[in-house]
Scaffold this motif. Sequence first.
Motif, PDB file in Angstrom:
ATOM      1  N   GLU A 285     -48.844  59.908   0.072  1.00 45.79           N
ATOM      2  CA  GLU A 285     -48.743  58.930   1.066  1.00 45.79           C
ATOM      3  C   GLU A 285     -49.059  57.766   0.581  1.00 45.79           C
ATOM      4  N   ILE A 286     -49.625  57.295  -0.806  1.00 47.73           N
ATOM      5  CA  ILE A 286     -50.057  56.068  -1.186  1.00 47.73           C
ATOM      6  C   ILE A 286     -48.781  55.540  -1.719  1.00 47.73           C
ATOM      7  N   GLN A 287     -47.882  56.233  -2.312  1.00 48.71           N
ATOM      8  CA  GLN A 287     -46.821  55.675  -2.791  1.00 48.71           C
ATOM      9  C   GLN A 287     -45.748  55.347  -1.816  1.00 48.71           C
ATOM     10  N   ASN A 288     -45.948  56.214  -0.689  1.00 48.90           N
ATOM     11  CA  ASN A 288     -45.101  55.833   0.604  1.00 48.90           C
ATOM     12  C   ASN A 288     -45.453  54.428   1.075  1.00 48.90           C
ATOM     13  N   THR A 289     -46.885  54.381   1.064  1.00 50.33           N
ATOM     14  CA  THR A 289     -47.197  53.318   1.654  1.00 50.33           C
ATOM     15  C   THR A 289     -46.906  51.876   0.861  1.00 50.33           C
ATOM     16  N   LEU A 290     -47.119  52.007  -0.408  1.00 47.35           N
ATOM     17  CA  LEU A 290     -46.688  50.884  -1.352  1.00 47.35           C
ATOM     18  C   LEU A 290     -45.099  50.587  -1.175  1.00 47.35           C
ATOM     19  N   ASN A 291     -44.466  51.596  -0.908  1.00 46.28           N
ATOM     20  CA  ASN A 291     -42.768  51.424  -0.405  1.00 46.28           C
ATOM     21  C   ASN A 291     -42.824  50.528   0.548  1.00 46.28           C
ATOM     22  N   GLN A 292     -43.621  50.803   1.656  1.00 45.78           N
ATOM     23  CA  GLN A 292     -43.442  50.107   3.105  1.00 45.78           C
ATOM     24  C   GLN A 292     -43.954  48.822   2.631  1.00 45.78           C
ATOM     25  N   ALA A 293     -45.080  48.520   2.046  1.00 45.87           N
ATOM     26  CA  ALA A 293     -45.414  47.071   1.756  1.00 45.87           C
ATOM     27  C   ALA A 293     -44.313  46.606   1.282  1.00 45.87           C
ATOM     28  N   MET A 294     -43.640  46.985   0.195  1.00 46.52           N
ATOM     29  CA  MET A 294     -42.538  46.439  -0.691  1.00 46.52           C
ATOM     30  C   MET A 294     -41.633  45.884   0.316  1.00 46.52           C
ATOM     31  N   LEU A 295     -41.252  46.607   1.283  1.00 49.03           N
ATOM     32  CA  LEU A 295     -40.135  46.300   2.341  1.00 49.03           C
ATOM     33  C   LEU A 295     -40.550  45.198   3.109  1.00 49.03           C
ATOM     34  N   THR A 296     -41.812  44.800   3.092  1.00 48.60           N
ATOM     35  CA  THR A 296     -42.216  43.875   3.871  1.00 48.60           C
ATOM     36  C   THR A 296     -42.018  42.331   3.363  1.00 48.60           C
ATOM     37  N   LYS A 297     -41.621  42.332   1.860  1.00 47.64           N
ATOM     38  CA  LYS A 297     -41.273  41.141   1.440  1.00 47.64           C
ATOM     39  C   LYS A 297     -40.081  40.371   1.883  1.00 47.64           C
ATOM     40  N   LYS A 298     -40.230  38.925   2.007  1.00 48.46           N
ATOM     41  CA  LYS A 298     -38.883  38.089   2.477  1.00 48.46           C
ATOM     42  C   LYS A 298     -38.340  37.677   1.358  1.00 48.46           C
ATOM     43  N   THR A 299     -37.145  37.348   1.551  1.00 47.35           N
ATOM     44  CA  THR A 299     -36.200  36.530   0.766  1.00 47.35           C
ATOM     45  C   THR A 299     -36.528  35.275   0.487  1.00 47.35           C
ATOM     46  N   LYS A 300     -37.217  34.684   1.460  1.00 44.87           N
ATOM     47  CA  LYS A 300     -37.472  33.220   1.807  1.00 44.87           C
ATOM     48  C   LYS A 300     -38.896  33.078   2.579  1.00 44.87           C
ATOM     49  N   PHE A 301     -39.793  32.270   1.939  1.00 44.35           N
ATOM     50  CA  PHE A 301     -41.110  31.966   2.479  1.00 44.35           C
ATOM     51  C   PHE A 301     -40.935  31.530   4.134  1.00 44.35           C
ATOM     52  N   ILE A 302     -41.481  32.129   5.025  1.00 42.84           N
ATOM     53  CA  ILE A 302     -41.454  31.662   6.502  1.00 42.84           C
ATOM     54  C   ILE A 302     -42.815  31.343   6.854  1.00 42.84           C
ATOM     55  N   GLY A 303     -43.957  31.615   6.175  1.00 49.38           N
ATOM     56  CA  GLY A 303     -45.216  31.127   6.625  1.00 49.38           C
ATOM     57  C   GLY A 303     -45.662  32.192   7.825  1.00 49.38           C
ATOM     58  N   SER A 304     -46.894  32.150   8.248  1.00 40.95           N
ATOM     59  CA  SER A 304     -47.617  33.050   9.236  1.00 40.95           C
ATOM     60  C   SER A 304     -48.647  32.249   9.839  1.00 40.95           C
ATOM     61  N   GLU A 305     -49.094  32.703  11.007  1.00 42.57           N
ATOM     62  CA  GLU A 305     -50.101  32.125  11.633  1.00 42.57           C
ATOM     63  C   GLU A 305     -51.495  32.731  11.268  1.00 42.57           C
ATOM     64  N   LEU A 306     -51.464  33.640  10.186  1.00 40.07           N
ATOM     65  CA  LEU A 306     -52.549  34.075   9.626  1.00 40.07           C
ATOM     66  C   LEU A 306     -53.036  33.228   8.496  1.00 40.07           C
ATOM     67  N   SER A 307     -54.329  32.933   8.408  1.00 42.69           N
ATOM     68  CA  SER A 307     -54.833  32.050   7.329  1.00 42.69           C
ATOM     69  C   SER A 307     -54.813  32.846   6.040  1.00 42.69           C
ATOM     70  N   MET A 308     -54.518  31.852   5.064  1.00 43.50           N
ATOM     71  CA  MET A 308     -54.711  32.766   3.724  1.00 43.50           C
ATOM     72  C   MET A 308     -55.765  33.370   3.437  1.00 43.50           C
ATOM     73  N   LYS A 309     -56.940  32.827   3.929  1.00 45.29           N
ATOM     74  CA  LYS A 309     -58.235  33.389   3.303  1.00 45.29           C
ATOM     75  C   LYS A 309     -58.259  34.665   3.757  1.00 45.29           C
ATOM     76  N   TYR A 310     -57.547  35.337   4.763  1.00 47.20           N
ATOM     77  CA  TYR A 310     -57.745  36.613   5.085  1.00 47.20           C
ATOM     78  C   TYR A 310     -56.917  37.668   4.382  1.00 47.20           C
ATOM     79  N   ILE A 311     -55.843  37.265   3.551  1.00 46.73           N
ATOM     80  CA  ILE A 311     -55.202  38.161   2.897  1.00 46.73           C
ATOM     81  C   ILE A 311     -54.986  37.796   1.363  1.00 46.73           C
ATOM     82  N   GLY A 312     -55.854  37.051   0.773  1.00 47.65           N
ATOM     83  CA  GLY A 312     -55.956  36.797  -0.679  1.00 47.65           C
ATOM     84  C   GLY A 312     -54.714  35.988  -1.158  1.00 47.65           C
ATOM     85  N   GLY A 313     -54.280  34.935  -0.163  1.00 42.16           N
ATOM     86  CA  GLY A 313     -53.567  34.039  -0.458  1.00 42.16           C
ATOM     87  C   GLY A 313     -52.516  34.230  -1.478  1.00 42.16           C
TER      88      GLY A 313
END
Length: 313
Positions: A285-313
């Motif tokens: 399940e860990i490998q599947n979770t890592l695969n899912q996390a990789m799929l969230t990567k974007k091809t271009k930076f679009i930003g987020s309303e979430l401050s970087m201090k919450y997710i390790g910049g």
Amino acid sequence: MSLDTRKFEVLRISILSLCNFACVYCAPKEKENHSPKKTYNQYLTPELLNTNLTRLLPHINIKEVHLTGGEPTLHKDLIQLIQIVKQHSIEQIALTSNGNFDKALLEKMKSAGLTRMNFSLDSISQKGFETLSDRKNPVFQILDQIETAQKIGFDIKINSTILRGFNESEILDLLEWAGKRSIPIRFLEFMKMGPLHKEHPLYFYSAEEIRNQIKTSYQIKNYPTPQDSTAQYFVTGEGYIFGMIANHTEPFCESCNRLRMDSQGRIYGCLSDETSFELPDSSDEIQNTLNQAMLTKKTKFIGSELSMKYIGG
């Protein structure tokens, strides 16, 4: 580089979301009621860090762990966290700080296994420092902290976020101060993150504008840059090394190898995506979770309303 061939190799961890500064681009006073959509524990516990590293390491070759915040030196168990990372045989252990901490902590962090320090320094003038940080600490104390860290053997870098109307007039001063001390400095485009997400265009100052300003006083040429670096490096004729981290105008998303973790131990695959994942117990399940996390990567930076201090910049 395709998602099929990309790997997570750097783990950035926001070990707490608290900070002793209130910088205009992260925690501006007029946005003090701004809060993330999710609630966050204040501190990452040593037990959870150890558990998550134990779960992750059979699946990814972590070359570097980078401790961030908030301000990581405020964490009451910081030394233990560094020791835990070291115990997992991770050679590169870095930390980003604003430099406002007890000087005695430097030797303690080095003894625990910390190898590199990145200092956030957006101004070397007292007025500029106070305006940007909303604090009246003497800026010379921050500068002295950086020099002391260099003297005791840390690999040092300086990060300067440039905001239009605040500190674009200090770019040359920052470069000279760092360059004369043989410290590489990275100039960051203000990222469309957190409480000033909607006001981003008002304060944005591009990498091209920064470079052009430097060219008015220095001759510059390209400097060797690692393939997975977030910065593009240059060097002046005087030997001053500087980098440009240009998420918006010169994005490097396609080579990003970073995995992020918040103080709850949840992981994120992309700075521009608020989707987070809890690490499961099962190895499959860990490998599947890592695969899912990789799929969230974007091809271009679009930003987020979430401050970087919450997710390790």
